[in-house]
Write an enzyme that holds these catalytic residues in place. Structure first.
Site, short mmCIF file in Angstrom:
data_model
loop_
_atom_site.label_atom_id
_atom_site.label_comp_id
_atom_site.label_asym_id
_atom_site.label_seq_id
_atom_site.Cartn_x
_atom_site.Cartn_y
_atom_site.Cartn_z
N CYS A 252 0.82 -1.22 0.00
CA CYS A 252 0.00 0.00 0.00
C CYS A 252 0.85 1.27 0.00
CB CYS A 252 -0.91 -0.03 1.24
SG CYS A 252 -1.76 1.53 1.50
N TYR B 36 -5.22 5.48 -9.33
CA TYR B 36 -6.39 4.68 -8.93
C TYR B 36 -7.60 5.07 -9.76
CZ TYR B 36 -4.04 2.63 -4.90
OH TYR B 36 -3.19 1.90 -4.10
N1 LIG Z 1 -6.82 7.76 3.20
C1 LIG Z 1 -6.16 6.59 3.49
C2 LIG Z 1 -6.22 5.62 2.33
C3 LIG Z 1 -5.67 4.30 2.68
C4 LIG Z 1 -6.06 3.24 1.65
O1 LIG Z 1 -6.88 3.47 0.75
N2 LIG Z 1 -5.47 2.05 1.78
C5 LIG Z 1 -5.83 0.94 0.90
C6 LIG Z 1 -4.61 0.16 0.52
S1 LIG Z 1 -3.61 0.88 -0.69
C7 LIG Z 1 -6.68 -0.03 1.64
O2 LIG Z 1 -6.36 -0.41 2.75
N3 LIG Z 1 -7.78 -0.47 1.03
C8 LIG Z 1 -8.63 -1.46 1.60
C9 LIG Z 1 -9.96 -1.49 0.93
O3 LIG Z 1 -10.19 -0.71 0.02
O4 LIG Z 1 -10.76 -2.32 1.36
C10 LIG Z 1 -4.73 6.96 3.84
O5 LIG Z 1 -4.07 7.66 3.06
O6 LIG Z 1 -4.28 6.57 4.91
#
Ligand SMILES: N[C@@H](CCC(=O)N[C@@H](CS)C(=O)NCC(=O)O)C(=O)O
Length: 325
Positions: A49, A192
Site C-alpha cells: 500500500c 487509482y
Molecule cells: N486515506 C487513506 C487511504 C488508505 C487506503 O486506501 N489504503 C488501501 C490500501 S492501498 C486499503 O487499505 N484499502 C482497503 C480497501 O479498500 O478495502 C490513507 O491515506 O491513509
C-alpha cells in the site's frame, strides 16, 4: 455500506475515494490523550500500500523504527466475512507463511477488519491500512496517512533518532501544501482513478490529468533535485510511493501506459535518488506490491497472473547529485 475501494464508484463510472474515519493525534505534550512515548504505538501496514508505505518511510527516515513497532498483513486480500463475500487485508497464521507478513502480535486478529471492530463497535467505513494503533488504550489513533506522517515528523522528536530532520519546515509549508494538492489528485489518487474507472470517459479524464501532472513534475525536476527545491520534503515522500509502483504495476494493471516512468529521465533518476536515502529501500517490497495489485482485484485481473517484468534496479546510479548545493 462501503467495504472496499473497488466499490467506491460514482454513477458516472468514476472512482471516488472516501475520507478516513479515525483522526486523533499523537502529541509531544505528555498530558495529552495520546502522548508520544517509545513502545506505545504500533503501525499496521501492507508493504503493497502506497499510503501505508509513506508512513513506513517516515518511520525509518526519522529513526522511529525502534520506538514504533510495525506489522505487515499478507499482500493478497483474503476473505474478511464468514460468507466469504467481502475481501480485505488479512494476517498470516504463522511468521513463515509469507515472507514480510506476520500474525497480529497485539490483538491476535485475523484481519484488519477485526482491528477496526476492536476500536469501534459501529464502524461503517473501509478496512484500510495504515492504522496507527495505541497499545495502551487499545484503540486506533489515526488511519489517515497524511496525518500520521505529520505526527512522525514533529511529535516524536524526543525519541526519534533523527529529530532535527524536518520534512515540513515552516518556510516551505505553503509550497508543500500546494504541491501535495495537485500531486494527490492527479498522481497518487490519479493512478487509482485510471485503474478503477468503469467507464471510458472518467478513465480518459484521469489519464489526461495524470500525464499532465507527470510532465509538470519532470519539468520541475529538470531544474532542481526535489519538488520544493534542493532539500527533501514531505511532497517528495508522497510522490515517491506512487512512482516506485508505476512501471511495475500501474502501467499495466491500472492502464497508465501512455508513457513509462523510465521514459522520463528526471523522474526516473529522482525515484532512484529517494530509494537510496538510508532506510527508504526497507519500505519497498516489490514482491508484496506486485502480488497485491495483480492478485487482489479480480474485476481488473481475473486470473491474478503477475507479469514477469520489468524488475527495475532502483539502486543503480542516478544523476541527481548535480543539483546539490
Ligand atoms: N486515506 C487513506 C487511504 C488508505 C487506503 O486506501 N489504503 C488501501 C490500501 S492501498 C486499503 O487499505 N484499502 C482497503 C480497501 O479498500 O478495502 C490513507 O491515506 O491513509
Amino acid at each position: 455500506m462501503v467495504r472496499s475501494s473497488l466499490d467506491e464508484i460514482s454513477d458516472t463510472g468514476a472512482f471516488v475515494r472516501s475520507a478516513s474515519s479515525f483522526r486523533q493525534f499523537v502529541s509531544r505534550d505528555p498530558n495529552s490523550q495520546f502522548p508520544a512515548e517509545s513502545g506505545r504505538y504500533h503501525l499496521y501496514i501492507s508493504y503493497a500500500c502506497p499510503w501505508a508505505c509513506r508512513c513506513l518511510a517516515y518511520l525509518y527516515i526519522k529513526g522511529l523504527d525502534k520506538a514504533i513497532s510495525v506489522t505487515s498483513v499478507k499482500p493478497i486480500w483474503g476473505s474478511i466475512t464468514e460468507s466469504g463475500e467481502f475481501m480485505g487485508w488479512v494476517f498470516p497464521d504463522t511468521k513463515t507463511e509469507v515472507l514480510g507478513a506476520e500474525p497480529d502480535p497485539l490483538n491476535g486478529a485475523k484481519s484488519i477488519r477485526e482491528i477496526y471492530e476492536i476500536a469501534s463497535t459501529n464502524y461503517a467505513g473501509k478496512y484500510t491500512v495504515p492504522i496507527l494503533w495505541d497499545k495502551k488504550l487499545k484503540t486506533i489513533v489515526n488511519n489517515e496517512s497524511s496525518e500520521i506522517i505529520r505526527m512522525f515528523n514533529t511529535e516524536f522528536n524526543n525519541i526519534a533518532e533523527n529529530p532535527t530532520l524536518d520534512l515540513y519546515p515552516a518556510d516551505l509549508r505553503a509550497q508543500i501544501d500546494e504541491t501535495n494538492e495537485w500531486i494527490y489528485d492527479s498522481i497518487n489518487n490519479g493512478v487509482y482513478k485510471c485503474g478503477f474507472a468503469k467507464k471510458q470517459e472518467p478513465y480518459n479524464d484521469a489519464a489526461r490529468r495524470l500525464y499532465e501532472a507527470l510532465d509538470k513534475c519532470e519539468t520541475i525536476l529538470s531544474k532542481q533535485r526535489y519538488l520544493c527545491g534542493n532539500t527533501l520534503t514531505e511532497a517528495d515522500i508522497r510522490l515517491f510511493v506512487t512512482l516506485i509502483r508505476f512501471d511495475e504495476v500501474y502501467a499495466v494493471h491500472f492502464k497508465c501506459n501512455k508513457k513509462l516512468l523510465r521514459e522520463y529521465p528526471n523522474l526516473f533518476n529522482y525515484v532512484k535518488d529517494i530509494f537510496q536515502i538510508p532506510g527508504v529501500s526497507n519500505t519497498v517490497n516489490m514482491e508484496h506490491i506486485k502480488l497485491h495489485y495483480y492478485g487482489s482485484h479480480p474485476s481488473i485481473n481475473p486470473f491474478a497472473i503477475v507479469p514477469a517484468g520489468p524488475n527495475i534496479d532502483y539502486s543503480a546510479p542516478h544523476d541527481r547529485e548535480r543539483f546539490s548545493a
